[in-house]
Design an enzyme around this catalytic site. Structure first.
Site, PDB file in Angstrom:
ATOM      1  N   GLU B  49       1.103  -1.323   0.132  1.00  0.00           N
ATOM      2  CA  GLU B  49      -0.084   0.341   0.021  1.00  0.00           C
ATOM      3  C   GLU B  49       0.733   1.084   0.541  1.00  0.00           C
ATOM      4  O   GLU B  49       1.638   1.250   0.791  1.00  0.00           O
ATOM      5  CB  GLU B  49      -1.055  -0.682   1.107  1.00  0.00           C
ATOM      6  N   ASP B  60      -6.043   9.221  10.209  1.00  0.00           N
ATOM      7  CA  ASP B  60      -5.129   8.706  10.434  1.00  0.00           C
ATOM      8  C   ASP B  60      -4.268   9.515  11.706  1.00  0.00           C
ATOM      9  O   ASP B  60      -5.005  10.494  12.087  1.00  0.00           O
ATOM     10  CB  ASP B  60      -3.396   9.581   9.860  1.00  0.00           C
ATOM     11  N   TYR B 174     -10.982  -4.124   3.005  1.00  0.00           N
ATOM     12  CA  TYR B 174     -10.375  -3.077   3.516  1.00  0.00           C
ATOM     13  C   TYR B 174     -11.218  -3.276   6.027  1.00  0.00           C
ATOM     14  O   TYR B 174     -12.009  -2.999   5.561  1.00  0.00           O
ATOM     15  CB  TYR B 174      -9.719  -1.867   3.493  1.00  0.00           C
TER      16      TYR B 174
END
Lengths: 406, 272
Positions: B49, B60, B174
C-alpha cells in the site's frame, strides 16, 4: 407535489445524500457513515416533531433572548449617504453571537439521541463558547478542539469555555487554526463515535450538517424577513453577511432564496489582500475540491493539498465554505465580495464611532462591504446586514493592530 | 484478473494470508521510498500500500500524520509518485495499491489519474474518505482501466453497508479493526474474529484487516481467520527511527520478514 405550482422553483436541495447540485455529500471514513445516517434520521424525525420545534423555540426565546432586533442604523446610513442600512443584531444573543442558535438545536438533538459527550471545533471561540454553554445547561460532558494559534489570539474565549466547564483541547498540528481543530475533532469522533455527538458549528462538513445548521440558523432570516416587511413595508434590496464556513450568511439568506429580487452578498476575508495569497476567500480565490466531508470551493494548491489561510478574524480563517453557498454562487444567487484585515479594522472603528456598537472582527468584514455598497444605492433602497457577533473577544487583537496595549 | 486478484488466488491455494505493508510515498523522499518498496518485497510483502500524502489526513493518527508532513515538506506531487512507481514496476510484479484521500486524486482529474496510474502499474486505489455513495466517477475510471477500487468496512458498519461494499468494491475488502484512526495499538478487540467472519459470510471478496496491527503475534492471529493483514503505522515508525535511506530499507525488510514468518506459520497451522 405533482403539478408544480411554480415552474421556476429550484430543485430541492440537498438531495437524499446531501448534495447541493455538485456540492456537499458525504466524504468521510466508513466508520462515520453509520453515525451520519443515524444523525440524519434523528434530525429528520426531530424537525417534524412539534414538541421538538416548540422546545427549540422556547429556548431561543427564554435562554438566547430572541427575537433579536432589526435595528435601523440611522447615523451609519446618513454618513454613508445612500441606502438605509438595517443591522440584524445577532450580537445581542446570549454568549454574544449567532452561534448559539445552532448549538441549542443540536444539543436538543444530542439529548434525544442519548449521546452524553459533546465535541466541537472552534476558531474564534464563539462556537466553542456557545457549545460549552449549552453543554453546561444540559449537563453534558464537553470537549472543544481549538488550534494553538487561535487559543493565543482568543484567550478570553478560552477562559470562558473553561469557566463553563468545557475542556479545551489545544491542537498543535498543521496550521494550528480552525481547519486543524476540525481535523482533530473528526479524529476524536471516529474514535468515540458510539457515545459522542459532534456538534459542528458551521454549514460545512458531511451531510446532514450543512442542511441542519442552516435550518437552525435560518431563524435569523425568518425574523429579519418579518421585521423588514413590518418596518419598511417591503423586502430589502440587499442582504449582506460575512462568510467563513458560512453559518451566519446561510442563516440570513436561506429564507430569502426564493425572493429573486433580493440580492445577497457574502463577504469573504481577503486577509492581507487577495493577490498576496494570504487570505481566506475560498469562493473568490479557491477551486472545487473535497475537505472535511463535503465538496465545495476550497483553497488548495494544484496538487490538491489544502492551503494555509490568513485572516485577522479567527472565525473566518478557514480554507473552505459551506456547500450550499458554492451552489448558490454557481447559480448566480449569491454574489461574493471581500474585505481585507485593514478594511475590517476600519469598519470596527467606524461602527463603534457612529452607532456605538462594537462588532466582532468577523462581522466587521460585512460592515466594510456595506460601507462600499450603501453609497452606491438610492435613498429608498435598503440593506439588511447580519451583525453576527459582538467585538468584546477581539479587543486584544484590535488593540495590537492599533498599537495600543489592552 | 488483476495482479491483485491473482495474488489473492495464489495465496489461497497455498493456504496463506497476504501481508500488506503500508508506506507513505516521499517520506522523507521518493528515492528512499523506492528502496523501501524493494526491501518490503524482498522481505515477503505480498502487496504494497503506497500512501499518497495529504495535508489534512483526518483518518490518520500521529505517526502517519508526521510521515505525510515530511513528504509534503518536499512538495511531493502525485505525478512524481507515479513516476517512482513506474521505476518500481519495471522490476517487480508485486501488486501496489494507491492509498490516500480523495482531494489530491480529484485535482489530478480522475480520468487522468486512473489512466496514468494504470499505465505505471498501479493495481488498486483506496480512498479513505470516499464511501461507495460518492464513488461513482472514480469507480467508472478504475473499472475502465482494470484497476481495483477498494473500500473499507468498520466495526460500526451494519449488514446493509457490508453488502453495499461487497457489491461496489473489487480486489478485496479492507476491514478496519477498531473504531478510530490509524496507529499501533497494544491489543486488538476480541470480537474481531467474529466480525470478520460475519463480513466473509456476505462476500466472495477476500477480507483484509488493518488499523492497529503492530506485532508479529497480532499479524499471526489475523492470518488465522482473515485473508490479509495490513500493517502501517508500526512500519512507518520503524522507518522513521532508522537513519539514512539504506538503514530505513533494511529496517523495513527486517520488520516485514519477521511478520511474514509469523503469519506463514500461523496460517498453515490454522488452515490444515
Amino acid at each position: 407535489m405533482g403539478k408544480s405550482k411554480n415552474l421556476f422553483s429550484q430543485p430541492k436541495v440537498p438531495d437524499r445524500l446531501g448534495h447541493f447540485g455538485p456540492y456537499g455529500g458525504r466524504y468521510v471514513a466508513e466508520t462515520l457513515m453509520p453515525a451520519l445516517t443515524e444523525l440524519e434520521k434523528a434530525y429528520s424525525e426531530a424537525r417534524r416533531d412539534p414538541a421538538f420545534r416548540k422546545e427549540f423555540h422556547e429556548y431561543l426565546r427564554q435562554y438566547v433572548g430572541r427575537e433579536t432586533p432589526l435595528y435601523f442604523a440611522e447615523r451609519l446610513s446618513q454618513k454613508l449617504g445612500g441606502a438605509k442600512v438595517y443591522l440584524k443584531r445577532e450580537d445581542l444573543c446570549h454568549t454574544g453571537a449567532h452561534k448559539i442558535n445552532n448549538t441549542i438545536g443540536q444539543i436538543l438533538l444530542a439529548r434525544r439521541m442519548a449521546k452524553n459527550r459533546i465535541i466541537a471545533e472552534t476558531g474564534a471561540g464563539q462556537h466553542g463558547v456557545a457549545t460549552a454553554t449549552v453543554a453546561a445547561r444540559f449537563g453534558m460532558e464537553c470537549e472543544i478542539f481549538m488550534g494553538k494559534e487561535d487559543v493565543a489570539r482568543q484567550s478570553l474565549n478560552v477562559f470562558r469555555m473553561k469557566l463553563l466547564g468545557g475542556r479545551v483541547r489545544v491542537v498543535e498540528s498543521g496550521s494550528k487554526t480552525l481547519k486543524d481543530a476540525m481535523n482533530e475533532a473528526l479524529r476524536d469522533w471516529v474514535t468515540h463515535v458510539r457515545n459522542t455527538y459532534y456538534l459542528i458549528g458551521s454549514v460545512a462538513g458531511p451531510h446532514p450538517y450543512p442542511m441542519m445548521v442552516r435550518d437552525f440558523q435560518s431563524v435569523i432570516g425568518r425574523e429579519a424577513r418579518r421585521q423588514i416587511i413590518k418596518q419598511e413595508g417591503k423586502l430589502p434590496d440587499y442582504l449582506v453577511a460575512c462568510v467563513g464556513g458560512g453559518s451566519n450568511s446561510m442563516g440570513l439568506f436561506y429564507p430569502f432564496v426564493k425572493d429573486e429580487k433580493v440580492r445577497m452578498v457574502g463577504v469573504e476575508a481577503a486577509g492581507r489582500g487577495l493577490r498576496t495569497g494570504k487570505h481566506a476567500a475560498s469562493v473568490l480565490g479557491g477551486e472545487v475540491g473535497v475537505l472535511h466531508g463535503s465538496k465545495s470551493y476550497i483553497l488548495q494548491d494544484r496538487g490538491g493539498q489544502i492551503r494555509q489561510t490568513h485572516s485577522i478574524a479567527a472565525g473566518l480563517d478557514y480554507p473552505g465554505v459551506g456547500p450550499e453557498l458554492s451552489y448558490l454562487k454557481d447559480r448566480g444567487r449569491v454574489d461574493f465580495s471581500s474585505a481585507t484585515d485593514r478594511e475590517a479594522m476600519k469598519a470596527i472603528q467606524f461602527l463603534a464611532e457612529v452607532e456605538g456598537i462594537i462588532p466582532a472582527l468577523e462581522s466587521a468584514h460585512a460592515i466594510a462591504a456595506v460601507m462600499e455598497l450603501a453609497p452606491r444605492l438610492a435613498k429608498h433602497q435598503t440593506i439588511v446586514m447580519n451583525l453576527s457577533g459582538r467585538g468584546d473577544k477581539d479587543m486584544a487583537t484590535v488593540g495590537d493592530y492599533l498599537g495600543v496595549k489592552v | 484478473m488483476s495482479r491483485l486478484q491473482e495474488k489473492f488466488a495464489e495465496l489461497k491455494k497455498r493456504g496463506e494470508a497476504a501481508l500488506i505493508p503500508f508506506v507513505t510515498a516521499g517520506d522523507p523522499d521518493l528515492k528512499t521510498t523506492l528502496k523501501i518498496m524493494r526491501a518490503l518485497e524482498a522481505g515477503g510483502a505480498d502487496c504494497i500500500e503506497l500512501g499518497i500524502p495529504f495535508s489534512d489526513p483526518t483518518a490518520d493518527g500521529p505517526t502517519i500524520q508526521r510521515a505525510s508532513e515530511r513528504a509534503l515538506k518536499n512538495r511531493i506531487t502525485l505525478a512524481q509518485i507515479l513516476r517512482m512507481l513506474r521505476q518500481f514496476r519495471s522490476g517487480s510484479e508485486t501488486p501496489v495499491i494507491l492509498f490516500g484521500y480523495f482531494n489530491p486524486f480529484l485535482q489530478h482529474g480522475l480520468e487522468n489519474f486512473c489512466r496514468q496510474a494504470a499505465r505505471v502499474g498501479a493495481d488498486g486505489v483506496l480512498c479513505v474518505d470516499l464511501p461507495p455513495e460518492e464513488s461513482a466517477e472514480l469507480k467508472h475510471w478504475t473499472d475502465f482501466e482494470g484497476m481495483d477500487l477498494i473500500f473499507l468496512l468498520s466495526p460500526t458498519s451494519g449488514a446493509d453497508r457490508v453488502k453495499l461494499v461487497a457489491r461496489t468494491g473489487r480486489g478485496f475488502i479492507y476491514y478496519v479493526s477498531v473504531t478510530g484512526v490509524t496507529g499501533a495499538r497494544r491489543s486488538l478487540e476480541d470480537q474481531l474474529r467474529q466480525r470478520v467472519a460475519a463480513v466473509q459470510h456476505l462476500t466472495s471478496l477476500p477480507v483484509g484487516v488493518g488499523f492497529g496491527i503492530s506485532t508479529p503475534q497480532q499479524a499471526a492471529w489475523i492470518a488465522e481467520f482473515a485473508d490479509a493483514a495490513v500493517i502501517g503505522s508500526a512500519l512507518v515508525e520503524t522507518i522513521e527511527r532508522a537513519n539514512g535511506s539504506s538503514a530505513k530499507a533494511q529496517a523495513a525488510n527486517d520488520f516485514v520478514s519477521k511478520i511474514k514468518r509469523a503469519m506463514k506459520k500461523s496460517s498453515s497451522n490454522a488452515r490444515i
